[in-house]
Every structure is written in structure tokens, then in C-alpha cells.
Motif scaffolding. Structure first.
Motif, PDB file in Angstrom:
ATOM      1  N   UNK A  83       3.254   7.260  18.507  1.00 61.48           N
ATOM      2  CA  UNK A  83       4.596   7.723  17.823  1.00 61.48           C
ATOM      3  C   UNK A  83       4.327   9.540  18.554  1.00 61.48           C
ATOM      4  N   UNK A  84       2.526  10.229  18.474  1.00 64.21           N
ATOM      5  CA  UNK A  84       2.932  11.150  18.798  1.00 64.21           C
ATOM      6  C   UNK A  84       3.605  11.634  19.837  1.00 64.21           C
ATOM      7  N   UNK A  85       2.033  10.307  20.459  1.00 61.16           N
ATOM      8  CA  UNK A  85       3.267  10.412  22.499  1.00 61.16           C
ATOM      9  C   UNK A  85       5.034  11.243  22.696  1.00 61.16           C
ATOM     10  N   UNK A  86       5.739  10.007  21.883  1.00 61.62           N
ATOM     11  CA  UNK A  86       7.271   9.994  21.928  1.00 61.62           C
ATOM     12  C   UNK A  86       7.903  11.470  21.399  1.00 61.62           C
ATOM     13  N   UNK A  87       7.103  11.558  20.624  1.00 60.63           N
ATOM     14  CA  UNK A  87       7.362  12.679  19.762  1.00 60.63           C
ATOM     15  C   UNK A  87       7.455  14.240  21.070  1.00 60.63           C
ATOM     16  N   UNK A  88       6.443  14.144  21.792  1.00 56.04           N
ATOM     17  CA  UNK A  88       6.149  15.646  22.509  1.00 56.04           C
ATOM     18  C   UNK A  88       7.082  14.960  23.385  1.00 56.04           C
ATOM     19  N   UNK A  89       6.598  13.265  24.350  1.00 58.41           N
ATOM     20  CA  UNK A  89       7.921  13.335  24.971  1.00 58.41           C
ATOM     21  C   UNK A  89       9.241  13.819  24.687  1.00 58.41           C
ATOM     22  N   UNK A  90       9.978  13.554  23.629  1.00 60.59           N
ATOM     23  CA  UNK A  90      11.248  14.271  23.345  1.00 60.59           C
ATOM     24  C   UNK A  90      11.658  15.381  23.130  1.00 60.59           C
ATOM     25  N   UNK A  91      10.738  16.346  22.738  1.00 59.40           N
ATOM     26  CA  UNK A  91      10.136  17.341  23.018  1.00 59.40           C
ATOM     27  C   UNK A  91      10.161  17.647  24.170  1.00 59.40           C
ATOM     28  N   UNK A  92       9.391  17.790  25.208  1.00 64.34           N
ATOM     29  CA  UNK A  92       9.834  18.283  26.313  1.00 64.34           C
ATOM     30  C   UNK A  92      10.935  17.844  26.668  1.00 64.34           C
ATOM     31  N   UNK A  93      11.556  16.933  26.748  1.00 60.71           N
ATOM     32  CA  UNK A  93      12.537  16.541  27.428  1.00 60.71           C
ATOM     33  C   UNK A  93      13.713  17.926  26.929  1.00 60.71           C
ATOM     34  N   UNK A 129       0.890  -1.125   0.090  1.00 58.44           N
ATOM     35  CA  UNK A 129      -0.110   0.048  -0.112  1.00 58.44           C
ATOM     36  C   UNK A 129       0.811   1.070  -0.060  1.00 58.44           C
ATOM     37  N   UNK A 130       0.346   2.576  -0.571  1.00 59.16           N
ATOM     38  CA  UNK A 130       0.650   3.670  -0.560  1.00 59.16           C
ATOM     39  C   UNK A 130       0.204   4.485   0.285  1.00 59.16           C
ATOM     40  N   UNK A 131       0.485   5.948   0.360  1.00 65.32           N
ATOM     41  CA  UNK A 131       0.228   7.271   0.934  1.00 65.32           C
ATOM     42  C   UNK A 131      -0.535   7.012   2.107  1.00 65.32           C
ATOM     43  N   UNK A 132      -1.971   7.372   2.471  1.00 68.61           N
ATOM     44  CA  UNK A 132      -2.934   7.012   3.422  1.00 68.61           C
ATOM     45  C   UNK A 132      -3.397   5.410   3.468  1.00 68.61           C
ATOM     46  N   UNK A 133      -3.448   4.823   2.591  1.00 66.68           N
ATOM     47  CA  UNK A 133      -3.693   3.003   2.613  1.00 66.68           C
ATOM     48  C   UNK A 133      -2.683   2.337   3.511  1.00 66.68           C
ATOM     49  N   UNK A 134      -1.978   3.043   4.166  1.00 62.58           N
ATOM     50  CA  UNK A 134      -0.213   2.906   4.692  1.00 62.58           C
ATOM     51  C   UNK A 134      -1.776   1.918   6.090  1.00 62.58           C
ATOM     52  N   UNK A 135      -2.506   3.076   6.968  1.00 59.30           N
ATOM     53  CA  UNK A 135      -2.758   3.174   8.324  1.00 59.30           C
ATOM     54  C   UNK A 135      -4.090   3.242   8.515  1.00 59.30           C
ATOM     55  N   UNK A 152      -0.955   3.049  16.691  1.00 58.49           N
ATOM     56  CA  UNK A 152       0.393   2.438  16.569  1.00 58.49           C
ATOM     57  C   UNK A 152       0.219   4.555  16.489  1.00 58.49           C
ATOM     58  N   UNK A 153      -0.312   5.446  16.209  1.00 64.60           N
ATOM     59  CA  UNK A 153       0.418   7.067  15.456  1.00 64.60           C
ATOM     60  C   UNK A 153       0.514   7.598  17.205  1.00 64.60           C
ATOM     61  N   UNK A 154      -1.177   7.076  17.731  1.00 63.50           N
ATOM     62  CA  UNK A 154      -1.103   8.033  19.149  1.00 63.50           C
ATOM     63  C   UNK A 154       0.203   7.535  20.140  1.00 63.50           C
TER      64      UNK A 154
END
Length: 54
Positions: free
Chosen positions: A30-40, A12-18, A26-28
Motif C-alpha cells: 500500500x505504501x509503495x503504490x501510494x509513493x509510486x503514484x505520487x512520484x508519477x 475486528x475494528x481499528x488496529x485489530x484489522x491488521x 499488505x501494508x508495504x
């Protein structure tokens, strides 16, 4: 080798992957790990600035 290249055309390609449930869940993570790293990093920078001011 030919069989592995034949299956590569069906990926699949594009949005079809998710589109499956595990991928959507898995998306939450990913968002949480990004926010945790940014806040750190923000915390580290502000702590360094505070430490230098004494």
C-alpha cells in the motif's frame, strides 16, 4: 440472512484489522503504490512545466 448478520458482529475494528500476517504484509504494498503514484504525478507535472517552457 440471519446467519450472515450474526457473523457481522464479530468483525475486528481499528488496529485489530491488521493483526494477521497477510494483512501486515499488505501494508508495504500500500505504501509503495501510494509513493509510486505520487512520484508519477510529480513527474507528469514537472514534465508538463518543462515542455511548456520551450
Amino acid at each position: 440472512m440471519a446467519s450472515s448478520t450474526a457473523t457481522m458482529g464479530n468483525l475486528p475494528r481499528g488496529v485489530g484489522i491488521c493483526t494477521s500476517i497477510p494483512d501486515i504484509l499488505y501494508l508495504p504494498e500500500l505504501v509503495f503504490s501510494y509513493m509510486a503514484t505520487l512520484l508519477y504525478f510529480i513527474h507528469t507535472i514537472l514534465s508538463a512545466i518543462r515542455w511548456k517552457s520551450f
